[in-house]
Design an enzyme around this catalytic site. Structure first.
Site, mmCIF file in Angstrom:
data_model
loop_
_atom_site.group_PDB
_atom_site.id
_atom_site.type_symbol
_atom_site.label_atom_id
_atom_site.label_comp_id
_atom_site.label_asym_id
_atom_site.label_seq_id
_atom_site.Cartn_x
_atom_site.Cartn_y
_atom_site.Cartn_z
ATOM 1 C CE LYS A 1 -4.025 -1.403 1.701
ATOM 2 N NZ LYS A 1 -4.394 -2.292 2.646
ATOM 3 N NE ARG A 2 6.379 0.355 2.591
ATOM 4 C CZ ARG A 2 7.171 0.015 1.959
ATOM 5 N NH1 ARG A 2 7.762 0.841 1.099
ATOM 6 N NH2 ARG A 2 7.656 -1.169 1.023
#
Ligand code: GLU
Length: 491
Positions: A255-256
């Site tokens: 998700k980063r």
């Protein structure tokens, strides 16, 4: 005769379908289609706490959106069902019983805390953090005596402690595991539910899966699964472990790095054709230079031999570029249909667009087709075709441009008059009209075009002015020019 190919994609419905899962599903799909085989979707939903029906529905919808239709699976059915593991519990129970009876598995009464303490102790002594085999030595009689009064138990597999387990992986080649590193892993938990390794093997064997194509994070599970196949007396499938996907900073894609779910890409305005094409290149390449492939070309050209062992790097810029390519190159009917959807979502046309709205939607989408890379950008690009520009809320530059009309009020009044006399508002007629008009009035094209563009669109920039005028039609153009003149105080 060759055994028909049967492959499966087996997501755990604990969230969205992510890029990595979608890529695995795609490789399975391509392989199945190319080999005239069967593509199966199986839901691994035995983790009751984390699985949800919402997630199931999202995964099914995302698979369909990508065009990865399954031949057997939930909602489709098939001869090897059911295709949800939660509906196959009896099968795992009977296979576990079979292994117990054959002395290939045993009851284990160690509590999770005890097991953890032993693992820690082993680690502290520099050993392998594996189950120490306490309950392996219990005779079936001793086990029964503990079960009778109600002791809680798990079932463990008696993993061979000597020798090697060898994987001949289609992608990784020969991978050798020393059996002494494998422990007696749990196959049925104390709550009666099977573990992933056990359920997957029971199902893959029962569903006669011929090739297991999945992420290489499962490579370390494979020797355990091979031992299970052998214990169950089932023929081994081929294995193909596809490389993991890294973000642009070379750490595991997460998700980063921004959106990772297929649904989020759809929401952002990516086309399924673009995503499929891009996903195929994450780990696979045809000839190191061709990048654009339709689904049919992928089906024809895909091969497991050309899947790399090395991690693939996800490049959002390349995906965006590819999306722009597909926006410009998908079939026009399809482009128009997708455009209408976006315009509906944005409220620029009604949910049941009128004939007029449909014509305008197609015309407007056609004019800007070269100008954007995400379908979600379309409404902003064409808003002025559907809504009058807000002349009272223009940006500074546009406001000045409009006010500048005051310097030559007659010019615009006479342009309005000339335009009102044109019969057909076609690009060529308008071109000819402007050419004559400029000559007659001795002005530069820009002196007319820039203020007119602001009147029509409320913007300083737009696609070709004549094209816009043609698509808007005479009535709208005259009305907007008049509104512009009023706003500038010359009418
Ligand atoms: N449910 C497993 C996963 O989502 C499947 C792995 C496999 O393909 O065996 O990772």
């Amino acid at each position: 005769m060759k055994t028909p190919v049967r492959v499966r994609f087996a997501p755990s419905p604990t969230g969205h379908l992510h890029i990595g899962g979608a890529r695995t599903a795609l490789f399975n799909y391509l392989f199945a289609r190319q080999q005239n085989g069967v593509f199966i979707l199986r839901l691994e939903d035995t983790d009751q706490a984390r699985s949800s029906e919402d997630s199931v529905q999202m995964i099914l919808a995302d698979m369909q959106w990508l065009g990865l239709t399954w031949d057997e699976g939930p909602e489709t059915g098939g001869d090897f069902g059911p295709y949800r593991q939660s509906e196959r519990l009896q099968m795992y129970e009977s296979k576990a019983l079979q292994l117990l009876e054959q002395g290939k598995a045993y009851f284990c009464f160690c509590s999770p805390e005890e097991v953890e303490a032993k693992r820690q102790a082993a680690l502290a002594q520099g050993g392998q953090p594996k189950y120490d085999g306490t309950c392996r030595a219990l005779s079936p009689e001793q086990a029964r005596q503990r079960i009778a009064p109600g002791a809680s138990y798990a079932i463990r597999f008696k993993t061979p402690q000597t020798g090697e387990t060898i994987i001949n992986d289609c992608i990784r080649g020969r991978v050798v595991f020393d059996n002494s590193t494998l422990d007696d892993f749990v196959i049925v938990r104390s709550n009666g539910l099977p573990t992933y390794n056990f359920a997957a093997v029971v199902d893959d064997a029962a569903m006669e899966i011929t090739h297991i194509i999945r992420g290489d994070d499962h490579l370390s599970n494979t020797p355990r699964q091979i031992c299970l196949y052998q214990a169950l007396g089932a023929p081994l499938p081929e294995f193909a472990h596809v490389p993991m996907i890294l973000g642009p900073d070379k750490t595991r894609l997460s998700k980063r790095h921004g959106a990772t779910s297929v649904g989020a890409y759809a929401e952002q305005g990516y086309l399924p054709e673009a995503l499929v094409n891009y996903l195929a290149l994450l780990g696979w390449s045809f000839d190191d230079k061709t990048t654009l492939f339709s689904m049919d070309e992928l089906i024809e050209k895909f091969s497991l031999e050309k899947v790399s062992k090395n991690p693939a790097v996800f490049d959002p810029q390349k995906l965006l570029w590819m999306n722009g390519h597909y926006i410009r190159n998908i079939e026009t009917d399809l482009y128009n249909e997708r455009s209408r959807c976006e315009l509906k979502k944005a409220g620029l046309v009604g949910n049941n667009p009128t004939q007029e709205e449909q014509v305008m939607a197609t015309a407007a989408a056609g004019v800007v087709r070269e100008k954007f890379k995400l379908m979600s950008e379309l409404p902003q690009q064409v808003e002025y075709f559907f809504r009058e520009p807000k002349l009272e809320a223009l940006d500074e530059k546009s406001k000045n441009m409009l006010a500048g009309m005051k310097e030559n009020p007659g010019l615009f009044k006479s342009l309005h008059e000339k335009l009102s006399m044109v019969e057909s508002f076609s690009v060529s007629n308008l071109e000819a009209l402007f050419k004559d008009f400029i000559e007659e009035k001795q002005v530069k094209f820009g002196a007319l075009a820039h203020p007119l563009r602001v009147c029509l669109t409320g913007r300083m920039q737009s696609p070709g002015l004549f094209e816009i005028m043609e698509k808007m039609g005479k009535e709208k153009v005259l009305r907007r020019l008049a509104s512009g003149m009023k706003a500038a105080g010359i009418l």
